[in-house]
Structures are given as C-alpha cells and as structure tokens.
Design a protein around this motif. Sequence first.
Motif, PDB file in Angstrom:
ATOM      1  N   LEU A  54      -8.407   5.316  34.876  1.00 32.26           N
ATOM      2  CA  LEU A  54      -7.910   6.398  35.729  1.00 32.26           C
ATOM      3  C   LEU A  54      -7.762   7.694  34.938  1.00 32.26           C
ATOM      4  O   LEU A  54      -8.007   8.787  35.466  1.00 32.26           O
ATOM      5  N   LEU A  55      -7.350   7.588  33.679  1.00 38.04           N
ATOM      6  CA  LEU A  55      -7.268   8.782  32.828  1.00 38.04           C
ATOM      7  C   LEU A  55      -8.645   9.418  32.670  1.00 38.04           C
ATOM      8  O   LEU A  55      -8.791  10.642  32.729  1.00 38.04           O
ATOM      9  N   ASP A  56      -9.640   8.583  32.478  1.00 37.44           N
ATOM     10  CA  ASP A  56     -11.005   9.079  32.334  1.00 37.44           C
ATOM     11  C   ASP A  56     -11.481   9.775  33.602  1.00 37.44           C
ATOM     12  O   ASP A  56     -12.312  10.687  33.555  1.00 37.44           O
ATOM     13  N   GLU A  57     -10.931   9.346  34.747  1.00 33.78           N
ATOM     14  CA  GLU A  57     -11.331   9.932  36.033  1.00 33.78           C
ATOM     15  C   GLU A  57     -10.504  11.149  36.413  1.00 33.78           C
ATOM     16  O   GLU A  57     -10.661  11.701  37.493  1.00 33.78           O
ATOM     17  N   GLY A  58      -9.567  11.540  35.522  1.00 32.84           N
ATOM     18  CA  GLY A  58      -8.847  12.795  35.758  1.00 32.84           C
ATOM     19  C   GLY A  58      -7.379  12.674  36.089  1.00 32.84           C
ATOM     20  O   GLY A  58      -6.727  13.683  36.385  1.00 32.84           O
ATOM     21  N   ALA A  59      -6.810  11.465  36.077  1.00 32.32           N
ATOM     22  CA  ALA A  59      -5.366  11.322  36.307  1.00 32.32           C
ATOM     23  C   ALA A  59      -4.600  11.930  35.126  1.00 32.32           C
ATOM     24  O   ALA A  59      -5.165  12.157  34.047  1.00 32.32           O
ATOM     25  N   LYS A  60      -3.316  12.182  35.320  1.00 32.43           N
ATOM     26  CA  LYS A  60      -2.515  12.867  34.309  1.00 32.43           C
ATOM     27  C   LYS A  60      -1.806  11.869  33.398  1.00 32.43           C
ATOM     28  O   LYS A  60      -1.104  10.984  33.894  1.00 32.43           O
ATOM     29  N   PRO A  61      -1.949  12.007  32.081  1.00 35.90           N
ATOM     30  CA  PRO A  61      -1.188  11.138  31.179  1.00 35.90           C
ATOM     31  C   PRO A  61       0.291  11.508  31.202  1.00 35.90           C
ATOM     32  O   PRO A  61       0.645  12.680  31.378  1.00 35.90           O
ATOM     33  N   VAL A  62       1.157  10.513  31.050  1.00 35.95           N
ATOM     34  CA  VAL A  62       2.595  10.792  31.065  1.00 35.95           C
ATOM     35  C   VAL A  62       3.266   9.953  29.990  1.00 35.95           C
ATOM     36  O   VAL A  62       2.912   8.790  29.779  1.00 35.95           O
ATOM     37  N   TRP A  63       4.193  10.558  29.269  1.00 38.94           N
ATOM     38  CA  TRP A  63       4.945   9.812  28.254  1.00 38.94           C
ATOM     39  C   TRP A  63       6.442  10.083  28.324  1.00 38.94           C
ATOM     40  O   TRP A  63       7.223   9.517  27.609  1.00 38.94           O
ATOM     41  N   ASN A  64       6.860  10.975  29.271  1.00 39.76           N
ATOM     42  CA  ASN A  64       8.293  11.084  29.575  1.00 39.76           C
ATOM     43  C   ASN A  64       8.461  11.649  30.978  1.00 39.76           C
ATOM     44  O   ASN A  64       7.547  12.265  31.535  1.00 39.76           O
ATOM     45  N   GLY A  65       9.650  11.420  31.530  1.00 44.33           N
ATOM     46  CA  GLY A  65       9.890  11.795  32.918  1.00 44.33           C
ATOM     47  C   GLY A  65       9.936  13.278  33.173  1.00 44.33           C
ATOM     48  O   GLY A  65       9.746  13.736  34.305  1.00 44.33           O
ATOM     49  N   PHE A  66      10.157  14.091  32.132  1.00 47.86           N
ATOM     50  CA  PHE A  66      10.253  15.542  32.324  1.00 47.86           C
ATOM     51  C   PHE A  66       8.923  16.130  32.788  1.00 47.86           C
ATOM     52  O   PHE A  66       8.904  17.115  33.523  1.00 47.86           O
ATOM     53  N   GLN A  67       7.819  15.512  32.371  1.00 48.94           N
ATOM     54  CA  GLN A  67       6.511  15.994  32.829  1.00 48.94           C
ATOM     55  C   GLN A  67       6.389  15.868  34.345  1.00 48.94           C
ATOM     56  O   GLN A  67       5.829  16.740  35.010  1.00 48.94           O
ATOM     57  N   ILE A  68       6.934  14.780  34.881  1.00 47.36           N
ATOM     58  CA  ILE A  68       6.873  14.559  36.331  1.00 47.36           C
ATOM     59  C   ILE A  68       7.786  15.545  37.051  1.00 47.36           C
ATOM     60  O   ILE A  68       7.412  16.106  38.081  1.00 47.36           O
ATOM     61  N   ILE A  69       8.978  15.777  36.497  1.00 44.04           N
ATOM     62  CA  ILE A  69       9.909  16.741  37.095  1.00 44.04           C
ATOM     63  C   ILE A  69       9.271  18.122  37.183  1.00 44.04           C
ATOM     64  O   ILE A  69       9.339  18.792  38.213  1.00 44.04           O
ATOM     65  N   GLU A  70       8.620  18.545  36.100  1.00 43.52           N
ATOM     66  CA  GLU A  70       7.953  19.852  36.095  1.00 43.52           C
ATOM     67  C   GLU A  70       6.894  19.919  37.183  1.00 43.52           C
ATOM     68  O   GLU A  70       6.748  20.933  37.876  1.00 43.52           O
ATOM     69  N   SER A  71       6.149  18.842  37.356  1.00 43.06           N
ATOM     70  CA  SER A  71       5.106  18.804  38.369  1.00 43.06           C
ATOM     71  C   SER A  71       5.698  18.903  39.769  1.00 43.06           C
ATOM     72  O   SER A  71       5.187  19.630  40.626  1.00 43.06           O
ATOM     73  N   LEU A  72       6.802  18.178  39.996  1.00 38.19           N
ATOM     74  CA  LEU A  72       7.445  18.206  41.314  1.00 38.19           C
ATOM     75  C   LEU A  72       7.946  19.611  41.638  1.00 38.19           C
ATOM     76  O   LEU A  72       7.805  20.094  42.754  1.00 38.19           O
ATOM     77  N   VAL A  73       8.517  20.279  40.638  1.00 37.26           N
ATOM     78  CA  VAL A  73       9.035  21.637  40.843  1.00 37.26           C
ATOM     79  C   VAL A  73       7.894  22.601  41.148  1.00 37.26           C
ATOM     80  O   VAL A  73       7.964  23.441  42.046  1.00 37.26           O
TER      81      VAL A  73
END
Length: 295
Positions: free
Chosen positions: A273-292
């Motif tokens: 999925l990463l190879d197909e363009g999904a976003k890598p994540v290693w902490n929850g703050f990345q998701i919070i930023e995306s939601l905002v």
Amino acid sequence: MELTNAEKRLLALHYVFPVPLNRLSRLYDRDPNLERLYTYRANELVDLLNISLAKAIQLAENLQRNAMTPYDKLYERHTITPIPFSNPYYPDQLRILIDPPAVLYTKGDQQLLKKPFKIAIIGSRKATVYSRKAMSLIVPPLVANEVVIISGLAKGADTMAHEAAIEFGGKTIAVLGHGFFHLYPKENRLLAEEMVKHQLLLTEYPPYVKPERWTFPMRNRIISGLSNAVVVTESTDKSGTMSTVEHALDHGKDIFIVPGPITSPLSVGPNKLLDEGAKPVWNGFQIIESLVLNH
C-alpha cells in the motif's frame, strides 16, 4: 430513544429480511412509511424486493405471524438500541454508502456516533507485538484529541486497537459482523462486556444472525464509512484488512500505513500500500495534522 411508527415497522421488516437499505428502495418509493407492510401480497413483494416467489411467500407469512410483536420493547429488554436509517442518531457518513445499513443495532454509548473525528485501526488477526508497539505511539495523541478509535473486535490487531483506546483513556467503537446473541470471537467476551459499559458495540444484523464468511466483508464497509481515515498495522496481501482499505479508497478516505520489516509476511500488505501511495505513519500526531488540514 423514541421511534416513529414507520421506524417500528422497519424493525419488523428488518428482523425477517435483514438487508441493506438499497435493497428496500423500491418498497420505500412505493410506501415511504411502510403503512402497507402487513398487507402486501407475495407477488407484490417479488417485484418490490426483487426476490423469488418462494421467498416472498415466506416473507409475507413471517410478517403476518409477527405483526403484533413489539420489537422495540424486546430489544430494550436486551439493552439493544436500534437506530433506523431515518433516525437522527443514524450517522450521516453511512447515508452516502451505496448500500447503507437499514438499521444499526447498538449496545453502549450511542453518543460516540456523534463525535466528529473517528479513526479506524485495523490489521491482521495474527498481528504481533509490533502492532501493539505501533499503537502505543499512534493511539495516545488520537485519544488526547478526542478521536474515537474504530475497529472490528476480531482477534489480533482489532483487539489491540480497542484495548489501546481503553488503556490510554479514550473511546472506541466495535463494528460486529453478526448479531448480539452470537458474540465472536468468544475470547473477546470480557472485552465486549467492558465496552458495553463505557464504549459502543454496533452491528447491522438483528440479534439472532450468526457470524458467517460473508458477514465480515459486509461489516468492513461500515468500519470504513464511519471513519475519517484508516490506519493499517500488519496484514498479508489478501485479507479482510485489504477489503476495508478498498472500501476506504472508494470512499475517498486517507490511508495511513505502519511501515513493516521486509522480512515479515505481515508487512507485505502495508508495504504494498505504501508503494501505491498510502501515507506512512509512525505517530498519532501525523494523523491529527491531517484531520485538521482536511476539515
């Protein structure tokens, strides 16, 4: 929760004909309040519900036989709260599905459905300690920002996701692939009982429906539909996890991937999925930023 007479008639229909709302569209076009529900002849039901004559005869008989059954009261006795599609508590995110659930059956805190941000965390039933460690980095920032964690109460990653949400003081919703009288897997009975007290369990199936191979892929569209984004921890290439991801992509949701070691078979799905363009994540703050950013 107060139900209209039309909603009570839907509960009666759904009990004997538990299908998604799109399967009922012709019936609702003809009879928006289901006022004729108990008087339809079998040949009319064949056309309105696109079913065989044998099924229509059986359905008409079942409806007649149970015409006086107070389903709402029976559910109340089992602490089950049904939410028909026309009810204000029914989530708007599910209305846009091609095949929305006609009814959601719930146990626990229905207010969680009203929370603005929900993230699905999913993965393999054989998830390892790697998934648990990843969640310890991803879940706390989500909980701190009042994001509800959604998963499917299956073994492995689903269980870890619900447990992490609870451990870090957050809220979580489990979407089941069966009715409430047949909890699966049995190993999660205590977790489910705990979630009924302070979290939320929901399903589109009446209580008597047993888990089947086809019910779990169906429930995956609800996990995706309720969520603002989906996080994948560990997964093989072909699995229920990938089915949920496909629904999420169809719904235009962000997909966050925990990158995995290339030596693990449970990294094949996420890394692909990463190879197909999904976003890598290693902490929850990345998701919070995306939601905002997206709202």
